[in-house]
Motif scaffolding. Structure first.
Motif, mmCIF file in Angstrom:
data_model
loop_
_atom_site.group_PDB
_atom_site.id
_atom_site.type_symbol
_atom_site.label_atom_id
_atom_site.label_comp_id
_atom_site.label_asym_id
_atom_site.label_seq_id
_atom_site.Cartn_x
_atom_site.Cartn_y
_atom_site.Cartn_z
ATOM 1 N N GLN A 53 5.409 0.380 -7.273
ATOM 2 C CA GLN A 53 5.323 -0.894 -7.982
ATOM 3 C C GLN A 53 6.688 -1.539 -8.113
ATOM 4 O O GLN A 53 6.838 -2.767 -7.980
ATOM 5 N N ASP A 54 7.717 -0.727 -8.371
ATOM 6 C CA ASP A 54 9.077 -1.253 -8.458
ATOM 7 C C ASP A 54 9.511 -1.831 -7.111
ATOM 8 O O ASP A 54 10.162 -2.878 -7.055
ATOM 9 N N ALA A 55 9.125 -1.159 -6.021
ATOM 10 C CA ALA A 55 9.469 -1.638 -4.678
ATOM 11 C C ALA A 55 8.822 -2.992 -4.415
ATOM 12 O O ALA A 55 9.461 -3.916 -3.899
ATOM 13 N N GLN A 56 7.549 -3.112 -4.779
ATOM 14 C CA GLN A 56 6.843 -4.385 -4.586
ATOM 15 C C GLN A 56 7.532 -5.489 -5.377
ATOM 16 O O GLN A 56 7.701 -6.610 -4.884
ATOM 17 N N HIS A 57 7.982 -5.185 -6.584
ATOM 18 C CA HIS A 57 8.662 -6.172 -7.422
ATOM 19 C C HIS A 57 9.972 -6.619 -6.775
ATOM 20 O O HIS A 57 10.296 -7.816 -6.742
ATOM 21 N N PHE A 85 10.882 -6.537 -3.567
ATOM 22 C CA PHE A 85 10.665 -7.318 -2.356
ATOM 23 C C PHE A 85 10.047 -8.680 -2.692
ATOM 24 O O PHE A 85 10.330 -9.674 -2.024
ATOM 25 N N PHE A 86 9.203 -8.724 -3.718
ATOM 26 C CA PHE A 86 8.618 -9.985 -4.165
ATOM 27 C C PHE A 86 9.706 -10.963 -4.599
ATOM 28 O O PHE A 86 9.643 -12.161 -4.301
ATOM 29 N N ARG A 87 10.735 -10.455 -5.294
ATOM 30 C CA ARG A 87 11.841 -11.305 -5.740
ATOM 31 C C ARG A 87 12.618 -11.892 -4.569
ATOM 32 O O ARG A 87 13.295 -12.913 -4.707
ATOM 33 N N LEU A 88 12.529 -11.242 -3.414
ATOM 34 C CA LEU A 88 13.208 -11.747 -2.221
ATOM 35 C C LEU A 88 12.347 -12.754 -1.457
ATOM 36 O O LEU A 88 12.719 -13.205 -0.374
ATOM 37 N N GLY A 89 11.192 -13.098 -2.016
ATOM 38 C CA GLY A 89 10.298 -14.031 -1.352
ATOM 39 C C GLY A 89 9.448 -13.381 -0.275
ATOM 40 O O GLY A 89 8.892 -14.068 0.584
ATOM 41 N N ILE A 90 9.356 -12.050 -0.332
ATOM 42 C CA ILE A 90 8.579 -11.303 0.661
ATOM 43 C C ILE A 90 7.230 -10.930 0.059
ATOM 44 O O ILE A 90 7.170 -10.254 -0.972
ATOM 45 N N ALA A 138 17.707 -7.916 2.202
ATOM 46 C CA ALA A 138 18.206 -9.179 1.636
ATOM 47 C C ALA A 138 19.422 -9.679 2.410
ATOM 48 O O ALA A 138 19.536 -10.874 2.706
ATOM 49 N N LEU A 139 20.325 -8.765 2.753
ATOM 50 C CA LEU A 139 21.518 -9.159 3.501
ATOM 51 C C LEU A 139 21.160 -9.674 4.890
ATOM 52 O O LEU A 139 21.785 -10.613 5.402
#
Length: 281
Positions: A146-150, A152-157, A257-258
């Protein structure tokens, strides 16, 4: 690092096993000797020495020797100590922190940049082609998913996390070529995760597994990100393993992200501005 090599030894080709045994017999000498001498002492060819280094997760001989020298000379300053029922609060504080620091330093020395790079490339490919990115985990590993999804979601993915075994199997059944699934497990022996990973791989999706070396799950995925630590499964709640998995996810998210580049900055800035009203001044 030496524990990881020892655990992987039986899965290597006979010639590579001879190189592995040479490493284990005298790691300091291995880190300093030229490839010609290493090949001679192992009774193998020079390409076999390089193949061994790549088989155990490193970019090549130079990368392997660099990590080996760091592991041997620096080592890990703390030994994993279990929390006992009669420990005082101060003892628990020191043990939990020391165990975490030791696991992080060990991972820094053992981690394979090659494996991480492969995982980042797979995630980026799924992102750029509009394919699905999913995270599977159960129990404590489900929280990491769930943390991983959060992150990546913040990166617009666009991504999703499943911690229910039935949902994982159903979702894996719908995955296909170009999709990417990250399967996270402490033990690497959870039946539901194994089933979902097998289904996703059979359907052509890229499977990235974050789990212990030599576990069934480690051998089931396309890309294995080793998460090895001395923590047992039988006492209290897994602490170090969860933090180690979270750190690996942080590494993946940062690398992705980079690679996405400057176009992320306006998105993150707008998101931050939109969240201002959610906080007290």
């Amino acid at each position: 690092m030496l524990d990881r090599i020892k655990a992987s030894l039986s899965s290597l080709a006979p010639a590579e096993q001879r190189v592995g045994r040479l490493v284990l017999s005298d790691p300091r000498a291995f880190a300093s000797l030229p490839i010609t001498e290493l090949a001679s002492r192992s009774h193998v060819s020079k390409p076999t020495v390089v193949r061994f280094c790549r088989s155990v997760g490193y970019d090549g001989l130079s990368d392997f020797k660099l990590k080996l020298a760091g592991s041997v000379s620096e080592g890990v300053p703390f030994i994993h100590r279990s929390v006992d029922v009669d420990d005082k609060t101060g003892d628990v504080l020191v043990k939990v922190i020391d165990n975490t620091v030791a696991a992080f330093l060990k991972y820094r020395n053992d981690a394979s940049p090659l494996a991480i790079e492969k995982a980042v490339v797979a995630l980026l490919a799924a992102y750029h082609t509009g394919k699905r990115i999913e995270f599977f985990g159960v129990g404590n590993s489900g929280i990491v998913a769930q943390d991983a999804q959060h992150k990546f979601f913040r990166l617009g993915i666009q991504s999703i996390a499943y911690s229910d075994g039935h949902m994982q199997v159903m979702s894996a059944s719908l995955l296909g070529p170009g999709d990417c699934v990250v399967v996270i497990s402490n033990s690497g022996r959870t039946r539901d995760l194994m089933d979902a990973c097998d289904i996703a791989r059979k359907n052509g999706a890229t499977t990235i597994v974050v789990t212990a070396t030599a576990s069934p799950l480690a051998m089931a995925g396309h890309i294995h990100l080793a998460a090895d630590h001395p923590e047992g499964y039988d006492r209290y709640s897994p602490m170090v393993s969860r933090l180690l998995h979270l750190m690996i996810i942080d590494i993946l998210a940062t690398c992705v992200a980079l690679r996405i580049g400057p176009k992320l900055q306006p998105l993150l800035k707008e998101m931050k501005n939109n969240l201002r009203n959610k906080r007290y001044t």
